[in-house]
Write a protein that holds these residues in place. Structure first.
Motif, PDB file in Angstrom:
ATOM      1  N   VAL A  39       0.859  -1.186   0.000  1.00  0.00           N
ATOM      2  CA  VAL A  39       0.000   0.000   0.000  1.00  0.00           C
ATOM      3  C   VAL A  39       0.893   1.233   0.000  1.00  0.00           C
ATOM      4  CG1 VAL A  39      -1.795   1.272   1.234  1.00  0.00           C
ATOM      5  CG2 VAL A  39      -1.773  -1.240   1.282  1.00  0.00           C
ATOM      6  N   PHE A  40       0.692   2.117  -0.966  1.00  0.00           N
ATOM      7  CA  PHE A  40       1.405   3.389  -1.020  1.00  0.00           C
ATOM      8  C   PHE A  40       0.471   4.462  -0.480  1.00  0.00           C
ATOM      9  CE2 PHE A  40       3.198   0.903  -4.561  1.00  0.00           C
ATOM     10  CZ  PHE A  40       4.532   0.915  -4.199  1.00  0.00           C
ATOM     11  N   LYS A  41       0.910   5.183   0.562  1.00  0.00           N
ATOM     12  CA  LYS A  41       0.103   6.230   1.180  1.00  0.00           C
ATOM     13  C   LYS A  41       0.854   7.550   1.111  1.00  0.00           C
ATOM     14  CE  LYS A  41      -2.561   4.927   4.740  1.00  0.00           C
ATOM     15  NZ  LYS A  41      -2.884   4.617   6.127  1.00  0.00           N
ATOM     16  N   GLU A  72      -5.242   9.839  -0.064  1.00  0.00           N
ATOM     17  CA  GLU A  72      -5.669   8.566  -0.641  1.00  0.00           C
ATOM     18  C   GLU A  72      -4.530   7.573  -0.519  1.00  0.00           C
ATOM     19  OE1 GLU A  72      -8.667   7.739  -2.159  1.00  0.00           O
ATOM     20  OE2 GLU A  72      -9.470   9.684  -1.554  1.00  0.00           O
ATOM     21  N   GLU A  73      -4.744   6.378  -1.037  1.00  0.00           N
ATOM     22  CA  GLU A  73      -3.708   5.359  -1.087  1.00  0.00           C
ATOM     23  C   GLU A  73      -3.905   4.505  -2.326  1.00  0.00           C
ATOM     24  OE1 GLU A  73      -5.478   1.819   1.686  1.00  0.00           O
ATOM     25  OE2 GLU A  73      -4.620   3.521   2.735  1.00  0.00           O
ATOM     26  N   ILE A  74      -2.844   3.827  -2.721  1.00  0.00           N
ATOM     27  CA  ILE A  74      -2.891   2.893  -3.842  1.00  0.00           C
ATOM     28  C   ILE A  74      -2.404   1.555  -3.314  1.00  0.00           C
ATOM     29  CG2 ILE A  74      -1.863   2.259  -6.057  1.00  0.00           C
ATOM     30  CD1 ILE A  74      -1.636   5.199  -6.702  1.00  0.00           C
ATOM     31  N   ARG A 112       0.651  -7.531   4.579  1.00  0.00           N
ATOM     32  CA  ARG A 112       0.260  -6.221   4.037  1.00  0.00           C
ATOM     33  C   ARG A 112       1.305  -5.207   4.482  1.00  0.00           C
ATOM     34  NH1 ARG A 112      -3.326  -1.820   5.701  1.00  0.00           N
ATOM     35  NH2 ARG A 112      -4.329  -0.993   3.834  1.00  0.00           N
ATOM     36  N   TYR A 113       1.929  -4.546   3.508  1.00  0.00           N
ATOM     37  CA  TYR A 113       2.980  -3.567   3.775  1.00  0.00           C
ATOM     38  C   TYR A 113       2.474  -2.176   3.433  1.00  0.00           C
ATOM     39  CZ  TYR A 113       5.861  -7.699   4.050  1.00  0.00           C
ATOM     40  OH  TYR A 113       6.367  -8.917   4.415  1.00  0.00           O
ATOM     41  N   ILE A 114       2.880  -1.207   4.234  1.00  0.00           N
ATOM     42  CA  ILE A 114       2.474   0.180   4.001  1.00  0.00           C
ATOM     43  C   ILE A 114       3.733   1.025   3.815  1.00  0.00           C
ATOM     44  CG2 ILE A 114       1.255   2.182   4.925  1.00  0.00           C
ATOM     45  CD1 ILE A 114      -0.411   0.124   6.573  1.00  0.00           C
ATOM     46  N   ALA A 115       3.827   1.700   2.670  1.00  0.00           N
ATOM     47  CA  ALA A 115       4.981   2.553   2.343  1.00  0.00           C
ATOM     48  C   ALA A 115       4.513   3.999   2.243  1.00  0.00           C
ATOM     49  CB  ALA A 115       5.604   2.113   1.027  1.00  0.00           C
ATOM     50  N   GLN A 116       5.308   4.880   2.853  1.00  0.00           N
ATOM     51  CA  GLN A 116       4.999   6.315   2.785  1.00  0.00           C
ATOM     52  C   GLN A 116       6.307   7.086   2.686  1.00  0.00           C
ATOM     53  OE1 GLN A 116       2.715   7.794   6.104  1.00  0.00           O
ATOM     54  NE2 GLN A 116       2.051   9.571   4.954  1.00  0.00           N
ATOM     55  N   VAL A 117       6.352   8.057   1.772  1.00  0.00           N
ATOM     56  CA  VAL A 117       7.543   8.889   1.624  1.00  0.00           C
ATOM     57  C   VAL A 117       7.460  10.026   2.635  1.00  0.00           C
ATOM     58  CG1 VAL A 117       6.571  10.327  -0.229  1.00  0.00           C
ATOM     59  CG2 VAL A 117       9.039  10.071  -0.026  1.00  0.00           C
ATOM     60  N   LYS A 118       8.593  10.277   3.305  1.00  0.00           N
ATOM     61  CA  LYS A 118       8.643  11.339   4.306  1.00  0.00           C
ATOM     62  C   LYS A 118       9.905  12.154   4.086  1.00  0.00           C
ATOM     63  CE  LYS A 118       5.730   9.242   7.636  1.00  0.00           C
ATOM     64  NZ  LYS A 118       5.480   8.938   9.008  1.00  0.00           N
ATOM     65  N   GLY A 119       9.867  13.400   4.494  1.00  0.00           N
ATOM     66  CA  GLY A 119      11.020  14.276   4.355  1.00  0.00           C
ATOM     67  C   GLY A 119      10.588  15.675   3.997  1.00  0.00           C
ATOM     68  N   HIS A 120      11.563  16.463   3.541  1.00  0.00           N
ATOM     69  CA  HIS A 120      11.280  17.847   3.185  1.00  0.00           C
ATOM     70  C   HIS A 120      12.227  18.286   2.076  1.00  0.00           C
ATOM     71  CE1 HIS A 120       9.852  21.897   3.684  1.00  0.00           C
ATOM     72  NE2 HIS A 120      11.091  22.322   3.753  1.00  0.00           N
ATOM     73  N   GLY A 121      11.713  19.063   1.136  1.00  0.00           N
ATOM     74  CA  GLY A 121      12.547  19.587   0.054  1.00  0.00           C
ATOM     75  C   GLY A 121      13.111  18.468  -0.798  1.00  0.00           C
ATOM     76  N   THR A 122      14.429  18.462  -0.950  1.00  0.00           N
ATOM     77  CA  THR A 122      15.084  17.458  -1.798  1.00  0.00           C
ATOM     78  C   THR A 122      15.576  16.253  -1.013  1.00  0.00           C
ATOM     79  OG1 THR A 122      17.203  18.593  -1.588  1.00  0.00           O
ATOM     80  CG2 THR A 122      15.816  19.199  -3.479  1.00  0.00           C
ATOM     81  N   THR A 123      15.239  16.174   0.276  1.00  0.00           N
ATOM     82  CA  THR A 123      15.659  15.054   1.115  1.00  0.00           C
ATOM     83  C   THR A 123      14.430  14.270   1.556  1.00  0.00           C
ATOM     84  OG1 THR A 123      17.490  16.379   1.945  1.00  0.00           O
ATOM     85  CG2 THR A 123      16.924  14.401   3.188  1.00  0.00           C
ATOM     86  N   CYS A 124      14.418  12.970   1.284  1.00  0.00           N
ATOM     87  CA  CYS A 124      13.293  12.152   1.707  1.00  0.00           C
ATOM     88  C   CYS A 124      13.734  10.707   1.912  1.00  0.00           C
ATOM     89  CB  CYS A 124      12.139  12.231   0.716  1.00  0.00           C
ATOM     90  SG  CYS A 124      12.490  11.654  -0.944  1.00  0.00           S
ATOM     91  N   HIS A 125      12.876   9.950   2.560  1.00  0.00           N
ATOM     92  CA  HIS A 125      13.105   8.527   2.777  1.00  0.00           C
ATOM     93  C   HIS A 125      11.755   7.821   2.798  1.00  0.00           C
ATOM     94  CE1 HIS A 125      12.160   9.917   6.833  1.00  0.00           C
ATOM     95  NE2 HIS A 125      11.761   8.692   7.074  1.00  0.00           N
TER      96      HIS A 125
END
Length: 164
Positions: A39-41, A72-74, A112-125
């Motif tokens: 799941v991408f959130k 939303e999520e995919i 069931r795995y949940i992935a979410q991008v976190k960070g700010h500007g040009t830096t994320c994880h």
């Protein structure tokens, strides 16, 4: 020279919009064998586009998924029991600078795995958690062992899109 620049610009816009023949192919869920759910959130006002790579080792053969709408999520079925690499492309406020976070992990069957991008500007994880199997709703999610990869600009859609 101006005609060449116009041609290159038009070609790149076509590829980036997904309309070009050279763009990534749509992701196809596995029809048999052990699978898991990914799941991408996202949270907040940003554009997030997930990509899944058919070749996990070097992030080759990129496949596209639709952009994630606000709040939303995919969800997609993925092959379990072998490494999987994916990227989350993020731009804040849909217009400003962004980043690409790429991760490799080994999904377990029926999880069931949940992935979410976190960070700010040009830096994320990528935050990646295992929400367990069906029926595990009351068990807290746990962090997933993963490898954060360094994204690289490839020469073609076949990749490679990442390095260690």
């Amino acid at each position: 020279m101006r005609k060449l620049n116009l041609f290159v610009t038009a070609t790149m816009m076509s590829v980036l919009s997904g309309c070009g023949a050279l763009g990534p192919s749509p992701y196809k869920e596995p029809m048999e064998g052990d699978t898991a759910t990914l799941v991408f959130k996202k949270g907040g006002h940003m554009l997030v586009i997930p990509n899944i790579y058919a070749g996990a080792t070097e992030c080759t053969d990129r496949t596209k998924l639709p952009p994630i709408a606000d709040d939303e999520e995919i969800s997609r079925r993925i092959v379990a029991g072998r490494p999987l690499s994916f990227s989350l492309v993020r731009t804040e406020n849909y217009l400003s600078e962004g980043c690409i976070a790429t991760t490799t992990f080994s999904p377990e069957p029926n999880h069931r795995y949940i992935a979410q991008v976190k960070g700010h500007g040009t830096t994320c994880h990528v935050d990646l958690v295992d929400a367990g199997k069906p029926g595990d709703e009351y068990i807290p999610s746990k962090a997933v062992p993963k490898s954060d990869r360094r994204w690289r600009r490839p020469l073609s859609e076949r990749g490679p899109f990442c390095t260690d």
